[in-house]
Design a protein around this motif. Structure first.
Motif, PDB file in Angstrom:
ATOM      1  N   TYR A 189     -15.657   8.578  18.653  1.00  0.00           N
ATOM      2  CA  TYR A 189     -15.633   9.254  19.949  1.00  0.00           C
ATOM      3  C   TYR A 189     -14.807  10.531  19.833  1.00  0.00           C
ATOM      4  CZ  TYR A 189     -17.689   5.290  22.423  1.00  0.00           C
ATOM      5  OH  TYR A 189     -18.532   4.317  22.863  1.00  0.00           O
ATOM      6  N   ALA A 190     -15.249  11.550  20.531  1.00  0.00           N
ATOM      7  CA  ALA A 190     -14.555  12.837  20.494  1.00  0.00           C
ATOM      8  C   ALA A 190     -13.879  13.102  21.834  1.00  0.00           C
ATOM      9  CB  ALA A 190     -15.541  13.960  20.161  1.00  0.00           C
ATOM     10  N   SER A 191     -13.120  14.175  21.887  1.00  0.00           N
ATOM     11  CA  SER A 191     -12.410  14.542  23.104  1.00  0.00           C
ATOM     12  C   SER A 191     -13.389  15.037  24.164  1.00  0.00           C
ATOM     13  CB  SER A 191     -11.399  15.652  22.800  1.00  0.00           C
ATOM     14  OG  SER A 191     -10.912  16.234  23.994  1.00  0.00           O
ATOM     15  N   SER A 192     -13.165  14.639  25.403  1.00  0.00           N
ATOM     16  CA  SER A 192     -13.996  15.135  26.503  1.00  0.00           C
ATOM     17  C   SER A 192     -13.738  16.614  26.764  1.00  0.00           C
ATOM     18  CB  SER A 192     -13.729  14.325  27.774  1.00  0.00           C
ATOM     19  OG  SER A 192     -14.105  12.976  27.608  1.00  0.00           O
ATOM     20  N   ARG A 193     -12.611  17.119  26.298  1.00  0.00           N
ATOM     21  CA  ARG A 193     -12.325  18.549  26.424  1.00  0.00           C
ATOM     22  C   ARG A 193     -13.112  19.359  25.409  1.00  0.00           C
ATOM     23  NH1 ARG A 193      -7.488  19.488  29.220  1.00  0.00           N
ATOM     24  NH2 ARG A 193      -6.362  17.569  29.707  1.00  0.00           N
ATOM     25  N   GLY A 194     -13.446  18.756  24.281  1.00  0.00           N
ATOM     26  CA  GLY A 194     -14.057  19.469  23.177  1.00  0.00           C
ATOM     27  C   GLY A 194     -13.112  19.510  21.990  1.00  0.00           C
ATOM     28  N   GLU A 195     -13.654  19.622  20.800  1.00  0.00           N
ATOM     29  CA  GLU A 195     -12.839  19.679  19.584  1.00  0.00           C
ATOM     30  C   GLU A 195     -11.926  20.909  19.628  1.00  0.00           C
ATOM     31  OE1 GLU A 195     -12.942  17.363  16.703  1.00  0.00           O
ATOM     32  OE2 GLU A 195     -13.592  16.320  18.519  1.00  0.00           O
ATOM     33  N   ILE A 196     -10.656  20.714  19.268  1.00  0.00           N
ATOM     34  CA  ILE A 196      -9.664  21.772  19.410  1.00  0.00           C
ATOM     35  C   ILE A 196     -10.016  22.993  18.561  1.00  0.00           C
ATOM     36  CG2 ILE A 196      -8.211  20.714  17.639  1.00  0.00           C
ATOM     37  CD1 ILE A 196      -7.129  22.904  20.667  1.00  0.00           C
ATOM     38  N   GLU A 197     -10.589  22.794  17.346  1.00  0.00           N
ATOM     39  CA  GLU A 197     -10.949  23.940  16.501  1.00  0.00           C
ATOM     40  C   GLU A 197     -12.012  24.800  17.176  1.00  0.00           C
ATOM     41  OE1 GLU A 197     -10.892  20.837  15.481  1.00  0.00           O
ATOM     42  OE2 GLU A 197      -9.499  20.693  13.780  1.00  0.00           O
ATOM     43  N   LEU A 198     -12.957  24.158  17.859  1.00  0.00           N
ATOM     44  CA  LEU A 198     -13.996  24.918  18.547  1.00  0.00           C
ATOM     45  C   LEU A 198     -13.418  25.640  19.754  1.00  0.00           C
ATOM     46  CD1 LEU A 198     -16.879  25.800  18.948  1.00  0.00           C
ATOM     47  CD2 LEU A 198     -17.348  23.645  20.122  1.00  0.00           C
ATOM     48  N   ARG A 199     -12.538  24.990  20.498  1.00  0.00           N
ATOM     49  CA  ARG A 199     -11.947  25.641  21.666  1.00  0.00           C
ATOM     50  C   ARG A 199     -11.115  26.845  21.254  1.00  0.00           C
ATOM     51  NH1 ARG A 199      -8.434  22.323  24.259  1.00  0.00           N
ATOM     52  NH2 ARG A 199      -8.576  20.536  22.868  1.00  0.00           N
ATOM     53  N   VAL A 381     -14.762  14.952  35.243  1.00  0.00           N
ATOM     54  CA  VAL A 381     -16.182  14.989  35.603  1.00  0.00           C
ATOM     55  C   VAL A 381     -17.040  14.960  34.347  1.00  0.00           C
ATOM     56  CG1 VAL A 381     -17.991  16.380  36.672  1.00  0.00           C
ATOM     57  CG2 VAL A 381     -15.761  16.173  37.784  1.00  0.00           C
ATOM     58  N   ARG A 382     -16.642  15.739  33.343  1.00  0.00           N
ATOM     59  CA  ARG A 382     -17.402  15.767  32.079  1.00  0.00           C
ATOM     60  C   ARG A 382     -17.433  14.388  31.430  1.00  0.00           C
ATOM     61  NH1 ARG A 382     -18.888  18.076  27.037  1.00  0.00           N
ATOM     62  NH2 ARG A 382     -20.573  16.606  26.681  1.00  0.00           N
ATOM     63  N   ALA A 383     -16.321  13.677  31.479  1.00  0.00           N
ATOM     64  CA  ALA A 383     -16.250  12.349  30.863  1.00  0.00           C
ATOM     65  C   ALA A 383     -17.197  11.364  31.535  1.00  0.00           C
ATOM     66  CB  ALA A 383     -14.816  11.823  30.918  1.00  0.00           C
ATOM     67  N   VAL A 384     -17.379  11.524  32.842  1.00  0.00           N
ATOM     68  CA  VAL A 384     -18.304  10.649  33.565  1.00  0.00           C
ATOM     69  C   VAL A 384     -19.753  10.953  33.189  1.00  0.00           C
ATOM     70  CG1 VAL A 384     -19.220  10.122  35.869  1.00  0.00           C
ATOM     71  CG2 VAL A 384     -16.760  10.231  35.507  1.00  0.00           C
ATOM     72  N   MET A 385     -20.043  12.206  32.914  1.00  0.00           N
ATOM     73  CA  MET A 385     -21.422  12.607  32.611  1.00  0.00           C
ATOM     74  C   MET A 385     -21.912  12.012  31.291  1.00  0.00           C
ATOM     75  SD  MET A 385     -21.549  16.614  33.700  1.00  0.00           S
ATOM     76  CE  MET A 385     -21.881  17.081  35.387  1.00  0.00           C
ATOM     77  N   ASP A 386     -21.285  12.406  30.194  1.00  0.00           N
ATOM     78  CA  ASP A 386     -21.731  11.889  28.887  1.00  0.00           C
ATOM     79  C   ASP A 386     -20.598  11.840  27.863  1.00  0.00           C
ATOM     80  OD1 ASP A 386     -21.414  14.568  28.499  1.00  0.00           O
ATOM     81  OD2 ASP A 386     -23.307  14.890  27.471  1.00  0.00           O
ATOM     82  N   GLN A 387     -19.376  11.785  28.349  1.00  0.00           N
ATOM     83  CA  GLN A 387     -18.176  11.620  27.535  1.00  0.00           C
ATOM     84  C   GLN A 387     -17.834  12.877  26.731  1.00  0.00           C
ATOM     85  OE1 GLN A 387     -16.414   8.770  27.961  1.00  0.00           O
ATOM     86  NE2 GLN A 387     -14.732   9.668  26.814  1.00  0.00           N
ATOM     87  N   HIS A 388     -18.732  13.301  25.849  1.00  0.00           N
ATOM     88  CA  HIS A 388     -18.437  14.479  25.028  1.00  0.00           C
ATOM     89  C   HIS A 388     -19.699  14.936  24.308  1.00  0.00           C
ATOM     90  CE1 HIS A 388     -18.650  12.111  21.312  1.00  0.00           C
ATOM     91  NE2 HIS A 388     -17.958  11.188  21.942  1.00  0.00           N
ATOM     92  N   SER A 389     -19.652  16.157  23.786  1.00  0.00           N
ATOM     93  CA  SER A 389     -20.739  16.673  22.957  1.00  0.00           C
ATOM     94  C   SER A 389     -20.573  16.165  21.524  1.00  0.00           C
ATOM     95  CB  SER A 389     -20.731  18.207  22.971  1.00  0.00           C
ATOM     96  OG  SER A 389     -20.973  18.703  24.272  1.00  0.00           O
ATOM     97  N   PRO A 390     -21.656  16.166  20.721  1.00  0.00           N
ATOM     98  CA  PRO A 390     -21.568  15.673  19.337  1.00  0.00           C
ATOM     99  C   PRO A 390     -20.485  16.383  18.542  1.00  0.00           C
ATOM    100  CG  PRO A 390     -23.861  15.980  19.969  1.00  0.00           C
ATOM    101  CD  PRO A 390     -23.034  16.548  21.080  1.00  0.00           C
ATOM    102  N   ALA A 391     -19.590  15.600  17.968  1.00  0.00           N
ATOM    103  CA  ALA A 391     -18.453  16.178  17.240  1.00  0.00           C
ATOM    104  C   ALA A 391     -18.892  16.939  16.002  1.00  0.00           C
ATOM    105  CB  ALA A 391     -17.472  15.064  16.852  1.00  0.00           C
ATOM    106  N   ILE A 392     -19.949  16.487  15.331  1.00  0.00           N
ATOM    107  CA  ILE A 392     -20.418  17.167  14.121  1.00  0.00           C
ATOM    108  C   ILE A 392     -20.896  18.573  14.456  1.00  0.00           C
ATOM    109  CG2 ILE A 392     -22.114  17.127  12.258  1.00  0.00           C
ATOM    110  CD1 ILE A 392     -22.076  14.074  12.443  1.00  0.00           C
ATOM    111  N   ASP A 393     -21.664  18.708  15.539  1.00  0.00           N
ATOM    112  CA  ASP A 393     -22.143  20.029  15.939  1.00  0.00           C
ATOM    113  C   ASP A 393     -20.982  20.926  16.375  1.00  0.00           C
ATOM    114  OD1 ASP A 393     -24.757  19.365  15.425  1.00  0.00           O
ATOM    115  OD2 ASP A 393     -25.178  18.713  17.470  1.00  0.00           O
TER     116      ASP A 393
END
Length: 546
Positions: A189-199, A381-393
């Protein structure tokens, strides 16, 4: 029993053949206490599975009699008896040196499979939530399949990028690198905020090239612009509260606001962008959706004066602005303009962007820059929708940006679009110049083509149906605005040869429908965008000078 029925064993088959998917028959259950012979039970259950059509069509090979006998705990003779009957009736076919497969053309009984009782036809349509019926989306069935299987045809639908120009080899190499480096971490599972390197990568890019003012902690990675809009609307708007939207404007934004139960107020567009006008405090907007860098579909860039006025208005009414930075990278007459968020010192602008138009749509990665006080709310709100985007992408995109491939791709694709843009204008003049005036704005991946004669509108609507060349009528994007007939043509996704082919196809269909030659007394014109003469642009003469 002959060898054709028994088939080849798995151990003797070549490696390539062993990789072929094999039907498992997991649902077969044999009752030894039954008076029905075992081979008859096996025959009947295999036949019923084939008649149901529920098997995977790619798993068409039947297991060998040896494998199936061992799996079911019965003799090979019993299996071969069942297979013989299925072969005789045409359900199976034996292929020399390959084994036994489901027949290419099954008996008629396959086509007459009984419909399960649970899918019985309903007398009345189901009752659905009001949030669904409020949307203006009237599509059904295959119309809902937005994706394209195989090479896309030339449709001239706006908003499609040139995915065939994406550097897939570079992307896959970076993907392998991040997987090798992080391994199983990217599978969790990944962060609902998004991966820190991408942010961090997104924040650096937006601050350096879009004039944003943000910290990585203000960024929430989302599944594209659609999810960004929905997350913001769910976070901020209660049912019945007012939301402003550009008119004409992005139709999916209208659907999102209707879905959450907002009271949608369409606002007109003039030469400076969205018109604020007068508004009582009781009808103050909770959320204002705008695309200041390149308004869709008019292509207007919001003036600095209007930007400042909009931020001040939102602050005075305790509202928020959702900035869609649409097509900001694709400006052909100068550098991209700074975003609205960079001017906001009151924490009233939520900036949203997507990688769909720059990289490829199926990536489904976008981002939101939220004022600090809204970040946690949007993450919930994002966490309720689908938790997070694919971490690999996410990890691959971060690498793609930080190693400079993103900027080089933007530069290269902008040059390509500029070439296609010029070519489209030339070919449009050649094939459709007798029917339209083409409006050219400094940025964007589409044009508005204004019909010279209103009576030609039904003609082109029929031609669209016949050819599959599908520019959308401008009225599709309107709520209240009453505008002269026009079509929105996208050009970015197609090569020069395809552009010429599509325009010629549409022109040919129109000529055939009209049963006469093109008008002789008209000349093709390209008009820059002049000042608007009223709150709504009521006619083409108000929009085009000359």
């Amino acid at each position: 029993m002959n060898g054709a029925i028994r088939g080849r064993t798995v151990s003797s088959a070549p490696k390539q053949r062993r990789r072929r998917l094999v039907m498992s028959f997991e649902m077969v259950r044999l009752d030894r206490a039954s008076s029905e012979p075992l081979y008859q039970q096996l025959y009947r259950q295999i036949r019923e599975e084939l008649e149901s059509g529920s098997f995977d069509s790619s798993a068409s090979r039947v297991p060998s009699s040896r494998v199936l006998a061992a799996k079911l705990g019965i003799s090979r003779l019993t299996v071969n008896q069942a297979f013989s009957k299925l072969l005789a009736e045409g359900y199976l076919q034996a292929r020399e040196r390959s084994g036994i497969f489901v027949a290419d053309h099954l008996p008629a009984t396959f086509l007459k499979a009984a419909r399960p009782a649970t899918t019985a036809r309903m007398e009345h349509p189901p009752r659905v939530a009001r949030r669904v019926t409020r949307m203006t989306d009237l599509r059904c069935g295959r119309q809902l399949d937005v994706g394209v299987g195989g090479p896309p045809s030339v449709t001239f639908v706006a908003g499609l990028p040139a995915v065939d120009e994406f550097p897939i080899a570079v992307w896959e190499r970076l993907r392998e690198q991040v997987l090798a480096k992080k391994g199983a971490h990217l599978l969790r599972y990944a962060s609902s905020r998004g991966e820190i390197e991408l942010r961090k990568a997104i924040a650096t890019y937006l601050c350096d090239f879009r004039g944003a003012n943000c910290h990585p902690d203000q960024i929430v990675v989302v599944g594209g612009m659609q999810q960004a809009m929905l997350a913001c609307a769910l976070a901020l708007i209660n049912e019945g509260e007012v939301a402003w939207i550009e008119d004409p404007g992005f139709h999916q934004a209208r659907n999102v606001l209707a879905f959450v139960g907002a009271k949608i107020v369409p606002r007109p567009i003039d030469r400076e962008g969205l018109v604020i006008g007068k508004c009582s405090r009781q009808n103050s907007p909770r959320l204002i959706f705008v695309a200041p860098s390149h308004q869709f579909p008019f292509g207007v860039t919001m003036s600095l004066k209007r930007r400042k006025a909009l931020i001040e208005f939102a602050e005075s009414r305790d509202g928020y602005i959702l900035e869609d930075d649409y097509n900001s990278e694709f400006r052909f007459d100068g550098p991209p303009l700074p975003c609205l968020q960079g001017l906001d010192h009151a924490g009233r602008v939520i900036y949203a962007g997507t990688m769909s138009k720059i990289l490829y749509p199926s990536l489904r990665l976008g981002f939101v820059i939220a004022p600090p006080q809204l970040v946690d709310t949007l993450v919930k709100v994002r966490a309720v929708m689908d938790q997070h985007s694919p971490a690999i992408d996410q990890a691959t995109l971060a690498q793609f940006i930080t190693e400079g491939f993103f900027l080089s791709h933007v530069k290269r694709i902008r040059e390509l679009y500029a070439q296609r843009r010029v070519f489209f204008i030339e070919q449009f003049q050649k094939w459709l110049g007798d029917y339209f005036d083409l409006e050219v704005t400094p940025a964007g991946l589409h044009f508005i083509a204004w019909l010279r004669r209103r009576e030609d509108l039904p003609l082109f609507m029929r031609a669209r149906e016949q050819t599959g060349v599908w520019p959308r009528p401008l009225s599709f994007f309107c709520i209240k605005a009453q505008l002269d007939p026009a079509f929105v043509f996208g050009f970015a996704a197609w090569s020069q040869a395809q552009i010429e082919q599509g325009l010629a196809k549409l022109a040919s269909a129109v000529k055939e429908l009209k049963r006469r030659g093109a008008a002789k007394d008209s000349s093709f014109q390209i008009h820059d965008l002049p000042p608007a003469t009223s709150e709504y642009w009521p006619s083409t003469t108000a929009i085009r000078s000359g």
